[in-house]
Structures are given as structure tokens and as C-alpha cells.
Design a protein around this motif. Structure first.
Motif, mmCIF file in Angstrom:
data_model
loop_
_atom_site.group_PDB
_atom_site.id
_atom_site.type_symbol
_atom_site.label_atom_id
_atom_site.label_comp_id
_atom_site.label_asym_id
_atom_site.label_seq_id
_atom_site.Cartn_x
_atom_site.Cartn_y
_atom_site.Cartn_z
ATOM 1 N N ILE A 54 -1.900 -10.498 -5.526
ATOM 2 C CA ILE A 54 -2.666 -9.628 -6.421
ATOM 3 C C ILE A 54 -3.039 -10.378 -7.693
ATOM 4 O O ILE A 54 -4.145 -10.252 -8.201
ATOM 5 C CB ILE A 54 -1.867 -8.339 -6.723
ATOM 6 N N TRP A 55 -2.100 -11.186 -8.229
ATOM 7 C CA TRP A 55 -2.390 -11.963 -9.429
ATOM 8 C C TRP A 55 -3.528 -12.953 -9.163
ATOM 9 O O TRP A 55 -4.451 -13.097 -9.961
ATOM 10 C CB TRP A 55 -1.134 -12.696 -9.887
ATOM 11 N N GLN A 56 -3.486 -13.645 -7.994
ATOM 12 C CA GLN A 56 -4.542 -14.593 -7.644
ATOM 13 C C GLN A 56 -5.874 -13.885 -7.445
ATOM 14 O O GLN A 56 -6.927 -14.401 -7.835
ATOM 15 C CB GLN A 56 -4.165 -15.372 -6.375
ATOM 16 N N LEU A 57 -5.852 -12.688 -6.872
ATOM 17 C CA LEU A 57 -7.076 -11.917 -6.708
ATOM 18 C C LEU A 57 -7.666 -11.551 -8.058
ATOM 19 O O LEU A 57 -8.871 -11.668 -8.280
ATOM 20 C CB LEU A 57 -6.789 -10.646 -5.890
ATOM 21 N N GLY A 58 -6.819 -11.153 -9.001
ATOM 22 C CA GLY A 58 -7.286 -10.845 -10.344
ATOM 23 C C GLY A 58 -7.889 -12.066 -11.027
ATOM 24 O O GLY A 58 -8.924 -11.974 -11.709
ATOM 25 N N GLN A 59 -7.276 -13.228 -10.827
ATOM 26 C CA GLN A 59 -7.825 -14.452 -11.419
ATOM 27 C C GLN A 59 -9.184 -14.796 -10.814
ATOM 28 O O GLN A 59 -10.102 -15.212 -11.513
ATOM 29 C CB GLN A 59 -6.842 -15.625 -11.207
ATOM 30 N N VAL A 71 -11.356 -12.682 -9.546
ATOM 31 C CA VAL A 71 -12.347 -11.721 -10.032
ATOM 32 C C VAL A 71 -12.754 -12.068 -11.454
ATOM 33 O O VAL A 71 -13.924 -12.002 -11.820
ATOM 34 C CB VAL A 71 -11.790 -10.281 -9.929
ATOM 35 N N ARG A 72 -11.785 -12.470 -12.298
ATOM 36 C CA ARG A 72 -12.118 -12.828 -13.675
ATOM 37 C C ARG A 72 -12.976 -14.074 -13.741
ATOM 38 O O ARG A 72 -13.782 -14.220 -14.651
ATOM 39 C CB ARG A 72 -10.829 -13.052 -14.457
ATOM 40 N N SER A 73 -12.797 -14.997 -12.796
ATOM 41 C CA SER A 73 -13.583 -16.238 -12.836
ATOM 42 C C SER A 73 -15.026 -16.016 -12.420
ATOM 43 O O SER A 73 -15.869 -16.860 -12.672
ATOM 44 C CB SER A 73 -12.931 -17.299 -11.941
ATOM 45 N N LEU A 74 -15.322 -14.917 -11.779
ATOM 46 C CA LEU A 74 -16.708 -14.623 -11.395
ATOM 47 C C LEU A 74 -17.438 -14.240 -12.607
ATOM 48 O O LEU A 74 -18.391 -14.342 -13.058
ATOM 49 C CB LEU A 74 -16.763 -13.511 -10.352
#
Length: 149
Positions: free
Chosen positions: A139-144, A146-149
Motif C-alpha cells: 500500500i505504501w509503494q502504491l501511494g508513492q 500515485v504521488r509520482s504521477l
């Protein structure tokens, strides 16, 4: 060894057959009849009309189903309201005094449950799952991402 192709050699027999084939009278072909120019336009207009009829039928079906869904939603809302009113009626019918009277009638000892005191900062322990760290990291990697987009 030389291979001789007899069918390509021009000799008297082949020459005669060739000219007989060329001079042989062919059956007269009738010219193909073409439909009138208005037939194409009529077919095009008919296809447009047919498409409009199909679209109208589909729209009517969608509207009918939408109407049925609205009716079912209204029935569902009414049932929820009836359920709430029934729960309220049952709650008023069964009170603590009535329960105590029934317990005394049946010679039972009735004690009301006491609420367990809990402090504000106290948390209940969460059972630990072996997949919990993996899911947390994912989940943390998914959040990262999404933020990088």
C-alpha cells in the motif's frame, strides 16, 4: 538429360487446337441488369430508418427498466422505514421492567449486564497476520507511485 515439355512446343496439333479454341463461337452473354439509381437511395434511407427504429426500441426498453428500478428503490425505502418502525415498536414493548417481570414469573435470576469501562487512550490488541507487513509495504509503494504521477 533434357526434359521436353510437349505442351509448350508449337506443332501442327497444338496450333490447330489453339485456333479452334479462339474461333469457336462463344455463347452470347446478356449484360447484367443494374438496378435503378433510386434503389440505392431507397436502401440507404431504409437502413437509416431501421437504425432509428432499433434505437427507439432500445431507448424504450432502457426507460422501462429505469422505471422498474425506481419502483423497486421506492419499495426498498418503504421496507426500510417499516423495519425501523417495527424495531422501535419492539424496543418499546420489551423494556427492562418487562424482562424482570418475566424472569420473576419463570423463577430466573436476571442481572443487567454492566458496561466494561475503557479508558480513552486504551486500544484493543489487533491480531497480527503474516501478510500484514507485506500488505502495508504494498500500500505504501502504491501511494508513492500515485504521488509520482
Amino acid at each position: 538429360m533434357v526434359e521436353q515439355k510437349s505442351w509448350r512446343v508449337v506443332n501442327e496439333g497444338n496450333l490447330a487446337r489453339t485456333w479452334e479454341r479462339r474461333l469457336k463461337p462463344r455463347p452470347h452473354r446478356q449484360p447484367q441488369r443494374r438496378p435503378a439509381r433510386w434503389v440505392g437511395w431507397a436502401a440507404w434511407i431504409g437502413m437509416v430508418w431501421l437504425g432509428a427504429v432499433v434505437a427507439a426500441i432500445l431507448a424504450t426498453a432502457v426507460m422501462t427498466q429505469g422505471y422498474r428500478v425506481d419502483q423497486l428503490n421506492q419499495q426498498y425505502t418503504n421496507l426500510i422505514r417499516q423495519n425501523q418502525s417495527l424495531k422501535a415498536t419492539v424496543a418499546t414493548m420489551v423494556s427492562a421492567d418487562q424482562i424482570n417481570q418475566k424472569a420473576a414469573q419463570w423463577h430466573l435470576q436476571w442481572t443487567e449486564p454492566q458496561p466494561v469501562p475503557m479508558s480513552v487512550g486504551e486500544k484493543k490488541p489487533v491480531p497480527h497476520s503474516p501478510a500484514l507487513p507485506f500488505m502495508t509495504r504494498w500500500i505504501w509503494q502504491l501511494g508513492q507511485a500515485v504521488r509520482s504521477l
